[in-house]
Scaffold this motif. Structure first.
Motif, PDB file in Angstrom:
ATOM      1  N   HIS A   1       0.813  -1.224   0.000  1.00 21.84           N
ATOM      2  CA  HIS A   1       0.000   0.000   0.000  1.00 21.84           C
ATOM      3  C   HIS A   1       0.841   1.267   0.000  1.00 21.84           C
ATOM      4  CE1 HIS A   1       0.987  -0.905   4.150  1.00 21.84           C
ATOM      5  NE2 HIS A   1       0.598   0.301   4.524  1.00 21.84           N
ATOM      6  N   GLU A   2       2.114   1.141   0.305  1.00 14.52           N
ATOM      7  CA  GLU A   2       2.975   2.323   0.299  1.00 14.52           C
ATOM      8  C   GLU A   2       3.206   2.867  -1.103  1.00 14.52           C
ATOM      9  OE1 GLU A   2       6.484   1.235   2.446  1.00 14.52           O
ATOM     10  OE2 GLU A   2       5.467   1.297   4.397  1.00 14.52           O
ATOM     11  N   THR A   3       2.934   2.053  -2.128  1.00 14.30           N
ATOM     12  CA  THR A   3       3.116   2.519  -3.503  1.00 14.30           C
ATOM     13  C   THR A   3       1.842   3.128  -4.083  1.00 14.30           C
ATOM     14  OG1 THR A   3       2.512   0.388  -4.531  1.00 14.30           O
ATOM     15  CG2 THR A   3       4.831   0.696  -3.882  1.00 14.30           C
ATOM     16  N   ILE A   4       0.768   3.206  -3.310  1.00 17.06           N
ATOM     17  CA  ILE A   4      -0.490   3.736  -3.819  1.00 17.06           C
ATOM     18  C   ILE A   4      -0.347   5.135  -4.415  1.00 17.06           C
ATOM     19  CG2 ILE A   4      -2.786   4.565  -3.104  1.00 17.06           C
ATOM     20  CD1 ILE A   4      -3.045   2.066  -1.389  1.00 17.06           C
ATOM     21  N   PRO A   5       0.404   6.066  -3.810  1.00 16.99           N
ATOM     22  CA  PRO A   5       0.536   7.379  -4.441  1.00 16.99           C
ATOM     23  C   PRO A   5       1.106   7.315  -5.864  1.00 16.99           C
ATOM     24  CG  PRO A   5       1.276   7.472  -2.170  1.00 16.99           C
ATOM     25  CD  PRO A   5       1.055   6.024  -2.485  1.00 16.99           C
TER      26      PRO A   5
ATOM     27  N   VAL B   1       0.970   4.211  -7.969  1.00 19.19           N
ATOM     28  CA  VAL B   1       0.208   3.338  -8.869  1.00 19.19           C
ATOM     29  C   VAL B   1      -1.272   3.671  -8.927  1.00 19.19           C
ATOM     30  CG1 VAL B   1       1.855   1.457  -8.556  1.00 19.19           C
ATOM     31  CG2 VAL B   1      -0.183   1.556  -7.099  1.00 19.19           C
ATOM     32  N   ALA B   2      -1.801   4.343  -7.900  1.00 20.37           N
ATOM     33  CA  ALA B   2      -3.228   4.687  -7.863  1.00 20.37           C
ATOM     34  C   ALA B   2      -3.422   6.018  -7.149  1.00 20.37           C
ATOM     35  CB  ALA B   2      -4.027   3.580  -7.182  1.00 20.37           C
ATOM     36  N   PRO B   3      -2.885   7.107  -7.705  1.00 19.66           N
ATOM     37  CA  PRO B   3      -2.966   8.406  -7.017  1.00 19.66           C
ATOM     38  C   PRO B   3      -4.387   8.897  -6.811  1.00 19.66           C
ATOM     39  CG  PRO B   3      -2.174   8.659  -9.281  1.00 19.66           C
ATOM     40  CD  PRO B   3      -2.165   7.193  -8.980  1.00 19.66           C
ATOM     41  N   PHE B   4      -5.347   8.351  -7.558  1.00 22.18           N
ATOM     42  CA  PHE B   4      -6.750   8.739  -7.406  1.00 22.18           C
ATOM     43  C   PHE B   4      -7.385   8.131  -6.162  1.00 22.18           C
ATOM     44  CE2 PHE B   4      -6.295   5.002 -10.006  1.00 22.18           C
ATOM     45  CZ  PHE B   4      -7.238   4.120  -9.516  1.00 22.18           C
ATOM     46  N   LEU B   5      -6.643   7.236  -5.457  1.00 23.25           N
ATOM     47  CA  LEU B   5      -7.157   6.590  -4.250  1.00 23.25           C
ATOM     48  C   LEU B   5      -6.355   7.021  -3.028  1.00 23.25           C
ATOM     49  CD1 LEU B   5      -7.775   2.966  -5.594  1.00 23.25           C
ATOM     50  CD2 LEU B   5      -9.498   4.690  -5.066  1.00 23.25           C
ATOM     51  N   ALA B   6      -6.174   8.286  -2.878  1.00 20.82           N
ATOM     52  CA  ALA B   6      -5.316   8.804  -1.801  1.00 20.82           C
ATOM     53  C   ALA B   6      -5.775   8.346  -0.428  1.00 20.82           C
ATOM     54  CB  ALA B   6      -5.278  10.327  -1.864  1.00 20.82           C
ATOM     55  N   GLY B   7      -7.070   8.213  -0.233  1.00 21.26           N
ATOM     56  CA  GLY B   7      -7.570   7.823   1.080  1.00 21.26           C
ATOM     57  C   GLY B   7      -7.388   6.354   1.401  1.00 21.26           C
ATOM     58  N   LEU B   8      -7.048   5.537   0.384  1.00 21.04           N
ATOM     59  CA  LEU B   8      -6.917   4.104   0.628  1.00 21.04           C
ATOM     60  C   LEU B   8      -5.644   3.759   1.383  1.00 21.04           C
ATOM     61  CD1 LEU B   8      -8.079   1.292   0.199  1.00 21.04           C
ATOM     62  CD2 LEU B   8      -6.940   1.228  -2.035  1.00 21.04           C
TER      63      LEU B   8
ATOM     64  N   PRO C   1      -3.913   5.326   3.928  1.00 17.47           N
ATOM     65  CA  PRO C   1      -4.033   5.326   5.396  1.00 17.47           C
ATOM     66  C   PRO C   1      -5.027   4.297   5.915  1.00 17.47           C
ATOM     67  CG  PRO C   1      -5.007   7.312   4.438  1.00 17.47           C
ATOM     68  CD  PRO C   1      -4.254   6.634   3.345  1.00 17.47           C
ATOM     69  N   ALA C   2      -6.068   4.012   5.125  1.00 17.22           N
ATOM     70  CA  ALA C   2      -7.041   3.003   5.563  1.00 17.22           C
ATOM     71  C   ALA C   2      -6.390   1.633   5.639  1.00 17.22           C
ATOM     72  CB  ALA C   2      -8.230   2.978   4.608  1.00 17.22           C
ATOM     73  N   LEU C   3      -5.578   1.280   4.643  1.00 16.08           N
ATOM     74  CA  LEU C   3      -4.905  -0.014   4.656  1.00 16.08           C
ATOM     75  C   LEU C   3      -3.806  -0.070   5.711  1.00 16.08           C
ATOM     76  CD1 LEU C   3      -4.627  -0.810   0.835  1.00 16.08           C
ATOM     77  CD2 LEU C   3      -6.227  -1.762   2.502  1.00 16.08           C
ATOM     78  N   GLU C   4      -3.207   1.039   6.002  1.00 19.18           N
ATOM     79  CA  GLU C   4      -2.183   1.080   7.044  1.00 19.18           C
ATOM     80  C   GLU C   4      -2.780   0.727   8.399  1.00 19.18           C
ATOM     81  OE1 GLU C   4       1.310   1.328   8.950  1.00 19.18           O
ATOM     82  OE2 GLU C   4       1.147   1.635   6.773  1.00 19.18           O
ATOM     83  N   GLN C   5      -4.012   1.131   8.617  1.00 16.85           N
ATOM     84  CA  GLN C   5      -4.652   0.930   9.915  1.00 16.85           C
ATOM     85  C   GLN C   5      -5.387  -0.403  10.013  1.00 16.85           C
ATOM     86  OE1 GLN C   5      -7.199   4.334  10.501  1.00 16.85           O
ATOM     87  NE2 GLN C   5      -5.543   5.787  10.078  1.00 16.85           N
ATOM     88  N   ASP C   6      -5.695  -1.020   8.883  1.00 16.49           N
ATOM     89  CA  ASP C   6      -6.521  -2.230   8.899  1.00 16.49           C
ATOM     90  C   ASP C   6      -5.740  -3.391   8.282  1.00 16.49           C
ATOM     91  OD1 ASP C   6      -8.485  -4.205   8.578  1.00 16.49           O
ATOM     92  OD2 ASP C   6     -10.072  -2.737   8.203  1.00 16.49           O
TER      93      ASP C   6
ATOM     94  N   MET D   1      -7.999  -5.915   6.192  1.00 23.23           N
ATOM     95  CA  MET D   1      -8.370  -5.428   4.864  1.00 23.23           C
ATOM     96  C   MET D   1      -7.158  -5.435   3.932  1.00 23.23           C
ATOM     97  SD  MET D   1     -10.372  -1.940   3.703  1.00 23.23           S
ATOM     98  CE  MET D   1      -9.133  -0.781   4.316  1.00 23.23           C
ATOM     99  N   ARG D   2      -6.010  -5.050   4.453  1.00 26.92           N
ATOM    100  CA  ARG D   2      -4.792  -5.050   3.640  1.00 26.92           C
ATOM    101  C   ARG D   2      -4.445  -6.466   3.195  1.00 26.92           C
ATOM    102  NH1 ARG D   2      -1.610  -2.823   7.063  1.00 26.92           N
ATOM    103  NH2 ARG D   2      -0.122  -4.478   7.556  1.00 26.92           N
ATOM    104  N   GLY D   3      -4.581  -7.431   4.106  1.00 24.57           N
ATOM    105  CA  GLY D   3      -4.285  -8.807   3.755  1.00 24.57           C
ATOM    106  C   GLY D   3      -5.257  -9.356   2.729  1.00 24.57           C
ATOM    107  N   GLU D   4      -6.534  -9.011   2.877  1.00 23.38           N
ATOM    108  CA  GLU D   4      -7.538  -9.502   1.931  1.00 23.38           C
ATOM    109  C   GLU D   4      -7.327  -8.912   0.543  1.00 23.38           C
ATOM    110  OE1 GLU D   4     -12.419  -9.689   1.374  1.00 23.38           O
ATOM    111  OE2 GLU D   4     -11.541  -8.864   3.203  1.00 23.38           O
ATOM    112  N   MET D   5      -7.120  -7.598   0.472  1.00 17.41           N
ATOM    113  CA  MET D   5      -6.934  -6.952  -0.822  1.00 17.41           C
ATOM    114  C   MET D   5      -5.625  -7.391  -1.471  1.00 17.41           C
ATOM    115  SD  MET D   5      -8.368  -3.058  -0.269  1.00 17.41           S
ATOM    116  CE  MET D   5      -8.262  -2.718  -2.032  1.00 17.41           C
ATOM    117  N   GLY D   6      -4.578  -7.473  -0.663  1.00 14.98           N
ATOM    118  CA  GLY D   6      -3.287  -7.881  -1.200  1.00 14.98           C
ATOM    119  C   GLY D   6      -3.293  -9.327  -1.648  1.00 14.98           C
ATOM    120  N   GLY D   7      -3.912 -10.194  -0.858  1.00 17.73           N
ATOM    121  CA  GLY D   7      -3.951 -11.614  -1.204  1.00 17.73           C
ATOM    122  C   GLY D   7      -4.739 -11.865  -2.474  1.00 17.73           C
TER     123      GLY D   7
END
Length: 208
Positions: free
Chosen positions: A105-109, A111-118, A120-125, A128-134
């Motif tokens: 998720h650290e590369t989001i800015p 690879v997906a700059p339009f999802l700026a809010g994602l 910090p959300a993945l950093e805290q959860d 969710m990070r494991g599910e999306m990444g997996g």
């Protein structure tokens, strides 16, 4: 006036000919033995250059690849494979260890700059990070196998290995976590077993 014409790069993909379909799907099988024919760095780069373009959830691209090819690295990998897989990997000139980067998720800015809010959300959860990444890493693993076939090589994906052992051996101190190993090379003698049956369309496909 804004044109509504579809850009050329977004046109419908060309229909693959029968040879390409056979190589990627209908004639493709897992290789169990490999010839001693070397696999070049250029070929391995081509594999990733193809695989990296396929879509992932929100373009997150969490998969990472370690190509294990030197005798020293192969000697470190083999003890962590299941007994039934060790001989297969020993015959392959290259084994790719596919891994999920837990900090993808650290590369989001980038690879997906339009999802700026994602980010910090993945950093805290963690869940969710494991599910999306997996999910996306599994997609990319499938693309990777197809890419191996697309460059004219045989693929032998294997799930039977000690993930904790591989991670300690190769990824200690990193955020990579192994998910799959894929033997890569040219098929050897008796590489392919007889084709196993597939479920019929009427059992698995419905139209609504």
């Amino acid at each position: 006036m804004t044109s509504l014409d579809t850009p050329a790069e977004l046109d419908a993909p060309p229909r693959l000919d029968e040879a390409a379909r056979t190589a990627l799907f209908t004639g493709a099988r897992t290789a169990n033995t490999f010839a001693p024919t070397p696999v070049s760095d250029e070929e391995l780069v081509q594999v990733w250059e193809l695989a990296r373009w396929a879509p992932t959830g929100a373009n997150l691209q969490p998969l990472r690849v370690l190509y294990v090819r030197s005798p020293e690295a192969r000697a470190r990998l083999l003890p962590h494979l299941a007994d039934t897989n060790r001989e297969r990997a020993a015959s392959a000139p290259v084994t790719a260890v596919l891994a999920l980067d837990d900090r993808f998720h650290e590369t989001i800015p980038h690879v997906a700059p339009f999802l700026a809010g994602l980010q910090p959300a993945l950093e805290q959860d963690d869940a969710m990070r494991g599910e999306m990444g997996g999910y996306s890493a599994a997609l990319q693993a499938g693309y990777f196998i197809l890419a191996v076939r697309a460059v004219g090589l045989a693929a032998g994906p294997m799930g039977g290995f000690d993930k904790a052992g591989v991670d300690a051996e190769f990824f200690a101190g990193t955020t990579w976590r192994s998910t799959l190993v894929v033997n890569i090379g040219h098929p050897g003698e008796g590489a392919f077993r007889p084709r196993l049956p597939r479920l019929p369309l009427e059992d698995v496909v419905r139209f609504a």
